[in-house]
Write a protein that holds these residues in place. Structure first.
Motif, PDB file in Angstrom:
ATOM      1  N   LEU A  38       9.303   6.827  -2.851  1.00 42.78           N
ATOM      2  CA  LEU A  38       8.110   6.080  -2.463  1.00 42.78           C
ATOM      3  C   LEU A  38       8.248   5.472  -1.074  1.00 42.78           C
ATOM      4  O   LEU A  38       9.322   4.983  -0.714  1.00 42.78           O
ATOM      5  CB  LEU A  38       7.854   4.932  -3.433  1.00 42.78           C
ATOM      6  CG  LEU A  38       7.522   5.273  -4.878  1.00 42.78           C
ATOM      7  CD1 LEU A  38       7.491   4.016  -5.721  1.00 42.78           C
ATOM      8  CD2 LEU A  38       6.198   5.995  -4.954  1.00 42.78           C
ATOM      9  N   LEU A  39       7.176   5.491  -0.329  1.00 47.22           N
ATOM     10  CA  LEU A  39       7.061   4.720   0.903  1.00 47.22           C
ATOM     11  C   LEU A  39       5.873   3.793   0.725  1.00 47.22           C
ATOM     12  O   LEU A  39       4.759   4.229   0.415  1.00 47.22           O
ATOM     13  CB  LEU A  39       6.810   5.620   2.109  1.00 47.22           C
ATOM     14  CG  LEU A  39       8.020   6.072   2.890  1.00 47.22           C
ATOM     15  CD1 LEU A  39       7.595   6.945   4.062  1.00 47.22           C
ATOM     16  CD2 LEU A  39       8.874   4.946   3.364  1.00 47.22           C
ATOM     17  N   ASN A  91       0.831  -1.201   0.000  1.00 45.63           N
ATOM     18  CA  ASN A  91       0.000   0.000   0.000  1.00 45.63           C
ATOM     19  C   ASN A  91       0.869   1.254   0.000  1.00 45.63           C
ATOM     20  O   ASN A  91       1.799   1.360   0.801  1.00 45.63           O
ATOM     21  CB  ASN A  91      -0.918   0.004   1.218  1.00 45.63           C
ATOM     22  CG  ASN A  91      -1.893  -1.144   1.185  1.00 45.63           C
ATOM     23  OD1 ASN A  91      -2.319  -1.587   0.128  1.00 45.63           O
ATOM     24  ND2 ASN A  91      -2.244  -1.650   2.347  1.00 45.63           N
ATOM     25  N   PRO A  92       0.579   2.201  -0.892  1.00 47.33           N
ATOM     26  CA  PRO A  92       1.367   3.438  -0.930  1.00 47.33           C
ATOM     27  C   PRO A  92       0.986   4.363   0.217  1.00 47.33           C
ATOM     28  O   PRO A  92      -0.184   4.503   0.553  1.00 47.33           O
ATOM     29  CB  PRO A  92       0.985   4.055  -2.273  1.00 47.33           C
ATOM     30  CG  PRO A  92      -0.386   3.525  -2.554  1.00 47.33           C
ATOM     31  CD  PRO A  92      -0.443   2.162  -1.933  1.00 47.33           C
ATOM     32  N   THR A  93       1.999   4.993   0.834  1.00 47.42           N
ATOM     33  CA  THR A  93       1.739   5.993   1.864  1.00 47.42           C
ATOM     34  C   THR A  93       2.380   7.328   1.516  1.00 47.42           C
ATOM     35  O   THR A  93       2.020   8.345   2.076  1.00 47.42           O
ATOM     36  CB  THR A  93       2.241   5.552   3.254  1.00 47.42           C
ATOM     37  OG1 THR A  93       3.639   5.353   3.205  1.00 47.42           O
ATOM     38  CG2 THR A  93       1.547   4.294   3.700  1.00 47.42           C
ATOM     39  N   GLN A 142       7.117  -0.845   6.770  1.00 44.77           N
ATOM     40  CA  GLN A 142       7.382   0.126   5.705  1.00 44.77           C
ATOM     41  C   GLN A 142       8.536  -0.324   4.821  1.00 44.77           C
ATOM     42  O   GLN A 142       9.515  -0.912   5.306  1.00 44.77           O
ATOM     43  CB  GLN A 142       7.709   1.490   6.300  1.00 44.77           C
ATOM     44  CG  GLN A 142       6.533   2.133   6.978  1.00 44.77           C
ATOM     45  CD  GLN A 142       6.841   3.557   7.419  1.00 44.77           C
ATOM     46  OE1 GLN A 142       7.976   4.007   7.395  1.00 44.77           O
ATOM     47  NE2 GLN A 142       5.811   4.275   7.820  1.00 44.77           N
ATOM     48  N   TYR A 143       8.408  -0.012   3.535  1.00 45.15           N
ATOM     49  CA  TYR A 143       9.452  -0.258   2.545  1.00 45.15           C
ATOM     50  C   TYR A 143       9.673   1.037   1.778  1.00 45.15           C
ATOM     51  O   TYR A 143       8.740   1.776   1.498  1.00 45.15           O
ATOM     52  CB  TYR A 143       9.034  -1.368   1.568  1.00 45.15           C
ATOM     53  CG  TYR A 143       8.896  -2.713   2.233  1.00 45.15           C
ATOM     54  CD1 TYR A 143       9.991  -3.569   2.310  1.00 45.15           C
ATOM     55  CD2 TYR A 143       7.698  -3.110   2.805  1.00 45.15           C
ATOM     56  CE1 TYR A 143       9.877  -4.805   2.930  1.00 45.15           C
ATOM     57  CE2 TYR A 143       7.569  -4.334   3.431  1.00 45.15           C
ATOM     58  CZ  TYR A 143       8.668  -5.182   3.488  1.00 45.15           C
ATOM     59  OH  TYR A 143       8.550  -6.399   4.105  1.00 45.15           O
ATOM     60  N   SER A 144      10.904   1.292   1.408  1.00 47.78           N
ATOM     61  CA  SER A 144      11.252   2.508   0.687  1.00 47.78           C
ATOM     62  C   SER A 144      11.736   2.143  -0.712  1.00 47.78           C
ATOM     63  O   SER A 144      12.387   1.115  -0.901  1.00 47.78           O
ATOM     64  CB  SER A 144      12.362   3.244   1.455  1.00 47.78           C
ATOM     65  OG  SER A 144      12.780   4.372   0.738  1.00 47.78           O
ATOM     66  N   THR A 200      11.270  14.350  -5.782  1.00 45.86           N
ATOM     67  CA  THR A 200      12.397  15.017  -5.137  1.00 45.86           C
ATOM     68  C   THR A 200      13.636  14.936  -6.014  1.00 45.86           C
ATOM     69  O   THR A 200      13.701  14.154  -6.959  1.00 45.86           O
ATOM     70  CB  THR A 200      12.716  14.396  -3.764  1.00 45.86           C
ATOM     71  OG1 THR A 200      13.051  13.016  -3.950  1.00 45.86           O
ATOM     72  CG2 THR A 200      11.552  14.511  -2.805  1.00 45.86           C
ATOM     73  N   GLN A 201      14.617  15.740  -5.660  1.00 40.87           N
ATOM     74  CA  GLN A 201      15.893  15.751  -6.363  1.00 40.87           C
ATOM     75  C   GLN A 201      16.967  15.269  -5.398  1.00 40.87           C
ATOM     76  O   GLN A 201      17.060  15.742  -4.268  1.00 40.87           O
ATOM     77  CB  GLN A 201      16.220  17.162  -6.851  1.00 40.87           C
ATOM     78  CG  GLN A 201      17.466  17.240  -7.695  1.00 40.87           C
ATOM     79  CD  GLN A 201      17.707  18.660  -8.205  1.00 40.87           C
ATOM     80  OE1 GLN A 201      17.251  19.631  -7.622  1.00 40.87           O
ATOM     81  NE2 GLN A 201      18.417  18.769  -9.301  1.00 40.87           N
TER      82      GLN A 201
END
Length: 80
Positions: A35-36, A16-18, A45-47, A23-24
């Motif tokens: 993305l989180l 599920n996206p949170t 959580q996964y990044s 960003t740069q």
């Protein structure tokens, strides 16, 4: 394809996206999507970092389309 969560060990086909921020990277200057994602079972959580040229628009949907959910609409980023 599915993944196994490292926390709860449940198999899932979807995270599920949170967060999805454009960003740069300060080191390289590359633009991308930060993305989180979270496990639907335990909230682990996964990044992920997706470079801007790896993001592919969906065909038949535009940013201002009435069928596009507001969280999928794009926003222009002004480069300094």
């Amino acid at each position: 394809m599915s993944i196994t969560c490292i926390s709860c060990h449940q198999t899932t086909n979807q995270l599920n996206p949170t967060q999805a921020d454009i960003t740069q990277q300060p080191e390289s200057g590359e633009w991308g999507v930060d993305l989180l994602l979270v496990c639907p079972h335990c909230e682990q959580q996964y990044s992920a970092w997706v470079l801007n040229w790896d993001v592919v628009p969906l065909k038949g949907i535009t940013a201002n389309s009435a069928s596009t959910p507001t969280h999928h609409q794009t926003h222009e980023v002004n480069n300094p």
